[in-house]
Design an enzyme around this catalytic site. Structure first.
Site, mmCIF file in Angstrom:
data_model
loop_
_atom_site.group_PDB
_atom_site.id
_atom_site.type_symbol
_atom_site.label_atom_id
_atom_site.label_comp_id
_atom_site.label_asym_id
_atom_site.label_seq_id
_atom_site.Cartn_x
_atom_site.Cartn_y
_atom_site.Cartn_z
ATOM 1 C CG ASP A 59 44.997 38.476 -51.073
ATOM 2 O OD1 ASP A 59 44.468 39.243 -51.890
ATOM 3 O OD2 ASP A 59 44.759 37.242 -51.039
ATOM 4 C CE1 TYR A 72 41.999 31.957 -49.549
ATOM 5 C CE2 TYR A 72 43.152 33.907 -48.796
ATOM 6 C CZ TYR A 72 42.789 33.046 -49.819
ATOM 7 O OH TYR A 72 43.227 33.285 -51.096
ATOM 8 C CE LYS A 94 41.784 36.723 -52.808
ATOM 9 N NZ LYS A 94 42.395 36.209 -51.566
ATOM 10 C CG HIS A 97 38.111 33.367 -53.887
ATOM 11 N ND1 HIS A 97 38.233 33.126 -52.531
ATOM 12 C CD2 HIS A 97 39.296 33.000 -54.423
ATOM 13 C CE1 HIS A 97 39.450 32.657 -52.281
ATOM 14 N NE2 HIS A 97 40.107 32.566 -53.406
ATOM 15 N NE ARG A 134 60.846 29.354 -45.180
ATOM 16 C CZ ARG A 134 60.296 28.148 -45.275
ATOM 17 N NH1 ARG A 134 58.981 28.001 -45.169
ATOM 18 N NH2 ARG A 134 61.049 27.100 -45.485
ATOM 19 C CG ASN A 189 59.049 35.941 -48.650
ATOM 20 O OD1 ASN A 189 60.086 35.434 -49.066
ATOM 21 N ND2 ASN A 189 58.035 35.212 -48.190
#
Ligand SMILES: NC(=O)c1ccc[n+]([C@@H]2O[C@H](COP(=O)([O-])OP(=O)(O)OC[C@H]3O[C@@H](n4cnc5c(N)ncnc54)[C@H](OP(=O)(O)O)[C@@H]3O)[C@@H](O)[C@H]2O)c1
Length: 284
Positions: A48, A53, A78, A111, A241, A245
């Site tokens: 994503d 970004y 987005k 967005h 992590r 996750n």
């Protein structure tokens, strides 16, 4: 289904999306290809990103470097807030494809609704996304941060029902009103900041549940989301992590535990990000 494989969620347009993905908000472009590469190695097949970004190019690079087929990785981007006017949206979408060096996206979202800008007109922006879907350059189209009133307006004025609505949701902010509209209209809910950027992880209830089920706080919160039926894409630049996750499909939370985590909901007070009714940030 193998014990730890990621389920696909069916969308209202006949496509499907892996329920767990990898988010790249606030990942420096210089770090993005490595982080996405790690995620793809671990087994994530859904990334994503967003024009805002600034790391779409590096996402594309990582997908190519992984050696996976383009068709094996679900990629979302987005539309940035400065590009809601139809011609700007067309140019911005083409730029995304160029940056990523892809000839299509799996999912493209508006967005933010920006109801206080552009004379409150996000409908003509949405109709441009419908064009992209018709011409095959995007498989599914959706929205992000749309409140119930915004979704009702699209339902009244547009042809295509969004495949997803990506909204803030985590144990401190269940966002139930929007989720229940989504559910009633076959719109998939994507939960952004699923662990509230880490803020829910030392909550005593979350820590207690984690101890009881022998998992980490992040795993139980992500598991809570998937059992609610939402799509999640936690962000991390820490390989351990990223792996942690991903390990959420070989255990379940019972109903009482789901309710305990749900009871942490603080309503509006639990919202960490901006309120979509008033948010009007346009990057330079
Ligand atoms: N549509 C929108 O408006 C919108 C807004 C926000 C986010 N999003 C999307 O949602 C994705 C996820 O949201 P987010 O990035 O805001 O926040 P998040 O995924 O809830 O949390 C990310 C933060 O938690 C830390 N973290 C991750 N896994 C952890 C673990 N297992 N244990 C402890 N800490 C952990 C990360 O640290 P390290 O990186 O240092 O490991 C990072 O600081 C974004 O990347 C983006 O794709 C969309």
């Amino acid at each position: 289904m193998a014990a730890n494989s990621v389920p696909d969620i069916s969308l209202n347009d006949g496509n499907s999306i892996p329920q767990l993905g990898f988010g790249v908000f606030q990942i420096d472009p210089k770090e993005t290809a490595r982080a996405v590469g790690t995620a793809l190695e671990i087994g994530y097949r859904h990334i994503d990103t967003a024009q805002m970004y600034g790391n779409e190019a590096e996402v594309g690079e990582a997908v190519r470097a992984s050696g996976l087929d383009r068709g094996d990785v679900f990629v979302t981007s987005k539309l940035n807030n400065g590009f809601h006017r139809p011609d700007d949206a067309r140019k911005a979408f083409e730029r995304s494809l160029r940056e990523m060096k892809f000839d299509y996206l799996d999912l493209f979202l508006i967005h933010w609704p920006l109801p206080t800008l552009y004379d409150g007109d996000f409908v003509s922006t949405w109709k441009v996304l419908e064009e992209f879907q018709r011409d095959g350059r995007v498989r599914s189209i959706g929205v992000s941060n749309f409140q119930v009133a915004h979704l009702e307006r699209l339902a009244a004025e547009a042809d295509v029902v969004p495949a997803v609505n990506q909204i803030e949701a985590h144990p401190y902010f269940g966002n139930e009103e929007v989720r229940s509209y989504d559910r009633a209209h076959q719109i998939g809910t994507e939960a952004w900041s699923p662990i509230a950027q880490g803020k829910v992880l030392d909550d005593p209830t979350v820590v207690d549940v984690a101890e009881q089920v022998g998992r980490t706080p992040a795993q139980v919160v992500l598991r809570w989301h998937v059992q609610r039926g939402d799509i999640v894409f936690p962000k991390s630049t820490t390989p351990k992590r990223i792996e942690e996750n991903f390990g959420i499909f070989d255990f379940t939370l019972d109903d009482a535990t789901m309710d305990r985590l749900g009871s942490l909901d603080q309503g509006e007070a639990g919202r960490q990000g901006p309120n979509p009714d008033t948010f009007d940030y346009v990057p330079d």
